[in-house]
Design an enzyme around this catalytic site. Sequence first.
Site, PDB file in Angstrom:
ATOM      1  N   GLU A  82     -48.617  -6.769  62.705  1.00  0.00           N
ATOM      2  CA  GLU A  82     -48.479  -7.650  63.863  1.00  0.00           C
ATOM      3  C   GLU A  82     -47.307  -8.590  63.620  1.00  0.00           C
ATOM      4  O   GLU A  82     -47.132  -9.097  62.505  1.00  0.00           O
ATOM      5  CB  GLU A  82     -49.761  -8.458  64.069  1.00  0.00           C
ATOM      6  CG  GLU A  82     -50.977  -7.594  64.344  1.00  0.00           C
ATOM      7  CD  GLU A  82     -52.273  -8.376  64.417  1.00  0.00           C
ATOM      8  OE1 GLU A  82     -53.244  -7.823  64.962  1.00  0.00           O
ATOM      9  OE2 GLU A  82     -52.326  -9.531  63.934  1.00  0.00           O
ATOM     10  N   ARG A  89     -55.197 -22.584  48.041  1.00  0.00           N
ATOM     11  CA  ARG A  89     -54.885 -23.172  46.730  1.00  0.00           C
ATOM     12  C   ARG A  89     -53.450 -22.892  46.281  1.00  0.00           C
ATOM     13  O   ARG A  89     -53.053 -23.291  45.191  1.00  0.00           O
ATOM     14  CB  ARG A  89     -55.862 -22.647  45.670  1.00  0.00           C
ATOM     15  CG  ARG A  89     -57.231 -23.290  45.732  1.00  0.00           C
ATOM     16  CD  ARG A  89     -57.180 -24.740  45.244  1.00  0.00           C
ATOM     17  NE  ARG A  89     -58.465 -25.390  45.356  1.00  0.00           N
ATOM     18  CZ  ARG A  89     -58.897 -26.078  46.401  1.00  0.00           C
ATOM     19  NH1 ARG A  89     -58.119 -26.176  47.479  1.00  0.00           N
ATOM     20  NH2 ARG A  89     -60.069 -26.674  46.400  1.00  0.00           N
ATOM     21  N   HIS A 110     -50.570  -9.545  59.710  1.00  0.00           N
ATOM     22  CA  HIS A 110     -49.732 -10.294  60.647  1.00  0.00           C
ATOM     23  C   HIS A 110     -48.725 -11.102  59.835  1.00  0.00           C
ATOM     24  O   HIS A 110     -49.105 -12.032  59.125  1.00  0.00           O
ATOM     25  CB  HIS A 110     -50.606 -11.220  61.499  1.00  0.00           C
ATOM     26  CG  HIS A 110     -49.856 -11.945  62.580  1.00  0.00           C
ATOM     27  ND1 HIS A 110     -50.479 -12.694  63.552  1.00  0.00           N
ATOM     28  CD2 HIS A 110     -48.530 -12.053  62.861  1.00  0.00           C
ATOM     29  CE1 HIS A 110     -49.590 -13.213  64.370  1.00  0.00           C
ATOM     30  NE2 HIS A 110     -48.389 -12.840  63.961  1.00  0.00           N
ATOM     31  N   THR A 143     -54.945 -19.474  65.802  1.00  0.00           N
ATOM     32  CA  THR A 143     -54.870 -18.014  65.836  1.00  0.00           C
ATOM     33  C   THR A 143     -54.213 -17.625  67.156  1.00  0.00           C
ATOM     34  O   THR A 143     -54.008 -18.493  68.016  1.00  0.00           O
ATOM     35  CB  THR A 143     -56.274 -17.383  65.687  1.00  0.00           C
ATOM     36  OG1 THR A 143     -56.140 -15.957  65.675  1.00  0.00           O
ATOM     37  CG2 THR A 143     -57.201 -17.798  66.811  1.00  0.00           C
ATOM     38  N   GLN A 193     -61.282 -11.414  60.719  1.00  0.00           N
ATOM     39  CA  GLN A 193     -61.984 -12.596  60.214  1.00  0.00           C
ATOM     40  C   GLN A 193     -63.466 -12.363  59.987  1.00  0.00           C
ATOM     41  O   GLN A 193     -64.018 -12.763  58.956  1.00  0.00           O
ATOM     42  CB  GLN A 193     -61.751 -13.777  61.170  1.00  0.00           C
ATOM     43  CG  GLN A 193     -62.069 -15.137  60.569  1.00  0.00           C
ATOM     44  CD  GLN A 193     -63.491 -15.588  60.834  1.00  0.00           C
ATOM     45  OE1 GLN A 193     -64.202 -14.989  61.636  1.00  0.00           O
ATOM     46  NE2 GLN A 193     -63.912 -16.634  60.156  1.00  0.00           N
ATOM     47  N   HIS A 234     -50.003 -17.140  55.977  1.00  0.00           N
ATOM     48  CA  HIS A 234     -50.919 -16.394  55.101  1.00  0.00           C
ATOM     49  C   HIS A 234     -50.198 -15.205  54.458  1.00  0.00           C
ATOM     50  O   HIS A 234     -49.792 -15.282  53.316  1.00  0.00           O
ATOM     51  CB  HIS A 234     -52.209 -15.980  55.822  1.00  0.00           C
ATOM     52  CG  HIS A 234     -52.064 -15.552  57.250  1.00  0.00           C
ATOM     53  ND1 HIS A 234     -51.279 -14.486  57.636  1.00  0.00           N
ATOM     54  CD2 HIS A 234     -52.622 -16.050  58.396  1.00  0.00           C
ATOM     55  CE1 HIS A 234     -51.355 -14.335  58.945  1.00  0.00           C
ATOM     56  NE2 HIS A 234     -52.158 -15.266  59.442  1.00  0.00           N
ATOM     57  N   ASP A 264     -55.514 -10.384  56.650  1.00  0.00           N
ATOM     58  CA  ASP A 264     -54.846 -11.694  56.613  1.00  0.00           C
ATOM     59  C   ASP A 264     -55.701 -12.765  55.946  1.00  0.00           C
ATOM     60  O   ASP A 264     -55.188 -13.635  55.236  1.00  0.00           O
ATOM     61  CB  ASP A 264     -54.530 -12.193  58.031  1.00  0.00           C
ATOM     62  CG  ASP A 264     -53.459 -11.393  58.736  1.00  0.00           C
ATOM     63  OD1 ASP A 264     -52.759 -10.609  58.071  1.00  0.00           O
ATOM     64  OD2 ASP A 264     -53.315 -11.556  59.963  1.00  0.00           O
ATOM     65  N   HIS A 265     -57.008 -12.746  56.223  1.00  0.00           N
ATOM     66  CA  HIS A 265     -57.858 -13.854  55.777  1.00  0.00           C
ATOM     67  C   HIS A 265     -58.102 -13.857  54.274  1.00  0.00           C
ATOM     68  O   HIS A 265     -58.532 -14.877  53.726  1.00  0.00           O
ATOM     69  CB  HIS A 265     -59.153 -13.898  56.586  1.00  0.00           C
ATOM     70  CG  HIS A 265     -58.930 -14.493  57.938  1.00  0.00           C
ATOM     71  ND1 HIS A 265     -59.000 -15.842  58.178  1.00  0.00           N
ATOM     72  CD2 HIS A 265     -58.560 -13.926  59.107  1.00  0.00           C
ATOM     73  CE1 HIS A 265     -58.712 -16.077  59.440  1.00  0.00           C
ATOM     74  NE2 HIS A 265     -58.435 -14.927  60.029  1.00  0.00           N
ATOM     75  N   ARG A 280     -46.499 -13.754  60.160  1.00  0.00           N
ATOM     76  CA  ARG A 280     -46.165 -14.829  61.097  1.00  0.00           C
ATOM     77  C   ARG A 280     -44.829 -15.465  60.727  1.00  0.00           C
ATOM     78  O   ARG A 280     -44.405 -15.445  59.573  1.00  0.00           O
ATOM     79  CB  ARG A 280     -47.266 -15.889  61.104  1.00  0.00           C
ATOM     80  CG  ARG A 280     -48.599 -15.397  61.659  1.00  0.00           C
ATOM     81  CD  ARG A 280     -49.610 -16.532  61.743  1.00  0.00           C
ATOM     82  NE  ARG A 280     -49.239 -17.467  62.799  1.00  0.00           N
ATOM     83  CZ  ARG A 280     -49.835 -17.515  63.999  1.00  0.00           C
ATOM     84  NH1 ARG A 280     -50.834 -16.698  64.293  1.00  0.00           N
ATOM     85  NH2 ARG A 280     -49.444 -18.385  64.899  1.00  0.00           N
ATOM     86  N   HIS A 331     -59.530  -9.030  68.664  1.00  0.00           N
ATOM     87  CA  HIS A 331     -59.485 -10.488  68.649  1.00  0.00           C
ATOM     88  C   HIS A 331     -60.883 -11.057  68.898  1.00  0.00           C
ATOM     89  O   HIS A 331     -61.456 -10.873  69.961  1.00  0.00           O
ATOM     90  CB  HIS A 331     -58.502 -11.079  69.671  1.00  0.00           C
ATOM     91  CG  HIS A 331     -58.039 -12.456  69.269  1.00  0.00           C
ATOM     92  ND1 HIS A 331     -57.112 -12.662  68.276  1.00  0.00           N
ATOM     93  CD2 HIS A 331     -58.407 -13.684  69.674  1.00  0.00           C
ATOM     94  CE1 HIS A 331     -56.909 -13.959  68.115  1.00  0.00           C
ATOM     95  NE2 HIS A 331     -57.689 -14.603  68.949  1.00  0.00           N
ATOM     96  N   GLY A 332     -61.398 -11.692  67.877  1.00  0.00           N
ATOM     97  CA  GLY A 332     -62.709 -12.331  67.986  1.00  0.00           C
ATOM     98  C   GLY A 332     -63.882 -11.374  67.896  1.00  0.00           C
ATOM     99  O   GLY A 332     -65.028 -11.778  68.108  1.00  0.00           O
TER     100      GLY A 332
END
Length: 265
Positions: free
Chosen positions: A69, A17, A42, A99, A236, A49, A8-9, A44, A213-214
Amino acid sequence: MKLGVNIDHIAVLREARKINDPDPIEALPIVKRAGADQITIHLREDRRHINDFDAKRIIEYSSLPVNMECSIDPDIIDIVAQLKPHRATLVPEKREEVTTEGGLDVIGQYERISDAIEKLKANEIDVSLFIDPDIEIIAACADTGADMVELHTGEYANIYAMLYSNLSKTPHSIKSLELSRKELQEKLSIAIGDLENAAIYAAKSGLLVAAGHGLNYQNVGTIAAMANIIELNIGQSIIARSIWDGLFEAVRKMKEIIDEAGHCH
């Protein structure tokens, strides 16, 4: 233990941009060569993203299984059912969140979740539920027809960061965790115990167990050493590391840490 890399990131950086570079699709062969077992994305509701165009191409072109996800919104479930990823992981979603903040309310949303699972499984899509490490919730998950649960490691990761990094000295300090080291160590022990117990209970209930997660290069070892967890989904921290080391090395190093921790238990 399997590693799912959440890309995703890469799309977050592109959307900064509003152009078409970097393209998440270019990550697929690199992530595979580096030793990952799965691609996670994911979709969303707000498409902040990953968008529908990304999702379609990633599922079509990825030679690794794709774990998608998504929320339990019926429109999103319809899209996922058409796209047919290998697995759908149902997650809670709030538009204003940075998040995903917590696990699914499987008990409160039982009917909606069960309906979503039925639709997905009718389209031959495996289903995982992203949940807090709670025994009652896991018992409900086992009744929904889900194949898997993904344990939310966010609380563990937050406590770990406040205890072992400089997070408490930065603008991103977590106010609710501004506690003494002793209190944080106690909280960390409880969080680890909750995850271990949840993993054991879920496995005994016939569910496959993932976690995520994290998770990052510092905190992943403890989770990777838990016997009943078979998969970690990490995004991430890998994409952040790739800025310095390149994506191949970032994925390879994470896989190495996970494998080493797995051999220790």
